[in-house]
Design an enzyme around this catalytic site. Structure first.
Site, PDB file in Angstrom:
ATOM      1  N   SER A  60     -15.098  -5.053  -4.724  1.00 33.14           N
ATOM      2  CA  SER A  60     -15.280  -4.568  -6.184  1.00 33.14           C
ATOM      3  C   SER A  60     -13.530  -5.133  -7.206  1.00 33.14           C
ATOM      4  CB  SER A  60     -14.350  -3.609  -6.319  1.00 33.14           C
ATOM      5  OG  SER A  60     -14.142  -2.362  -7.448  1.00 33.14           O
ATOM      6  N   TYR A  74      -9.145   3.883  -3.214  1.00 34.06           N
ATOM      7  CA  TYR A  74     -11.026   2.978  -2.871  1.00 34.06           C
ATOM      8  C   TYR A  74     -10.822   1.777  -3.301  1.00 34.06           C
ATOM      9  CZ  TYR A  74     -14.958   0.260  -5.522  1.00 34.06           C
ATOM     10  OH  TYR A  74     -15.932  -0.139  -5.245  1.00 34.06           O
TER      11      TYR A  74
END
Length: 365
Positions: free
Chosen positions: A158, A183
């Site tokens: 990501s 995350y």
């Protein structure tokens, strides 16, 4: 440009997160391009967001399949080691694309357990299963006699790994040691684990840092979708950092095209002796959130989702930065262009237009 060394046309391909936004679109495109490939998907179809959208995507996959057993779905979690091991033993995947993950920066603050289970334990299970495909390759004849193990592991990272990096645009050569959300930390950990497993066990692996993926049948927790839902109900939308955020919005078709390109090229050994690579996949064109909202409202009106006299100013609220967010995401895609001759190119207006048309049809407005 790199030379393609994997022919996907007759491959057995395992895709985790197959009912997800990127996963479903990838499955459909692979079946169209390579009708002789076999795809096994796994997805726990959880209720993090509207399960109906996940089932809608699975219906689109079923419609795209060109023969009965071209695609099969296992409903389960990659955090379940028994399920993962059984899939690998029975299906014997040659290419693995790991897209299953608990997504969302803000939700990681509220529910960290979900991220550790899927993003850490789940990814570890995939790595272990890939590793052991080499143990059983070419043993005792039979079905294994022509199976040499996983040829390429491609996995989703990501843009969040860049944290509050001050250097713009973000390059894969930048240090990413300061995540600002759980995350992001799990995605950085995925990259580290993949490198270690590649070095130790020879798993060719490529990580893909996706930048703000959007499009039809996307995730309702993403800004463009959530804003639309709120505007339909006459609710106020919150624009963080008083509108002074920029995002490198990337249309889902461009993401899929990038993934398919990468799947066909196993990385060469790096200086550490690992067959390992990481790429950014982003639009290379960050857009201010206020401009983004302006384009979104124009396309929602054009598609008939909202009336032409809708009072947008009365439904906007400028608020401070949300915990865990960053001011800008901006992808340097030089490596992607040099190695594959590909760069995402869908404009934000074209992408939001496609989303608005889908939204109108899906919700029967």
């Amino acid at each position: 440009m790199l030379t393609k060394n994997i022919d996907l046309s007759k491959k057995r391909i395992l895709i985790t997160g197959a009912a997800g936004f990127i996963g479903a679109n990838l499955v459909i495109e692979l079946m169209k391009r390579y009708p002789e490939c076999q795809i096994l998907g796994i997805d726990n179809v959880n209720n993090y967001y509207d399960v109906g959208i996940k089932e809608y995507r699975l219906d689109r996959i079923a419609e795209a399949a060109q023969y009965d057993d071209q695609f099969e779905l296992v409903r389960g979690s990659i955090a379940d080691r028994d399920i993962v091991d059984r899939m690998f033993a029975e299906f014997k995947p040659e290419v693995v694309v790991n897209l299953a993950a608990q997504a969302g920066v803000r939700y990681s603050i509220e529910n960290p357990d979900a991220y550790m289970e899927s993003n850490m334990i789940g990814f570890y299970n995939i790595l272990e299963a890939c590793r052991h495909t080499y143990d059983n390759a070419n043993n005792e004849g039979g079905a294994d006699s022509t199976y040499s193990g996983v040829q390429h592991l491609v996995y989703a990272s990501s843009s969040s790994v860049y944290g509050s990096n001050k250097k713009i645009p973000y390059s894969v050569d930048d240090k990413v040691d300061n995540p600002v959300s759980l995350y992001a930390a799990t995605k950085k950990s995925n990259e580290l684990l993949a490198h270690a497993y590649s070095k130790l066990y020879g798993i060719p692996s490529t990580g893909l840092r996706f930048f703000t993926v959007y499009g039809p049948a996307g995730r309702p927790d993403m800004a463009y979708f959530g804003f639309t839902n709120k505007l339909i109900k006459g609710e106020t939308i919150k624009i963080f950092n008083y509108g002074n955020c920029k995002r490198d919005f990337t249309f889902v078709d461009d993401i899929v095209e990038g993934v398919i390109n990468v799947m066909q090229v196993t990385p060469a050994e790096n200086d550490n002796g690992a067959r390992y690579k990481v790429y950014n996949i982003g639009n290379n064109d960050p857009v201010n959130l206020l401009d983004f909202v302006d384009i979104l409202q124009q396309e929602l009106i054009s598609a008939g989702v909202l009336p032409s006299d809708y009072d947008f100013e009365g439904h906007k609220e400028l608020v401070p930065m949300q915990l865990g967010d960053v001011e800008i995401t901006y992808a340097d895609v030089t490596a992607l262009q040099e190695d594959f001759g590909f760069k995402p190119s869908t404009s934000l207006r074209d992408g939001l237009r496609a989303f608005a048309k889908w939204y109108k049809e899906y919700y029967r407005i």
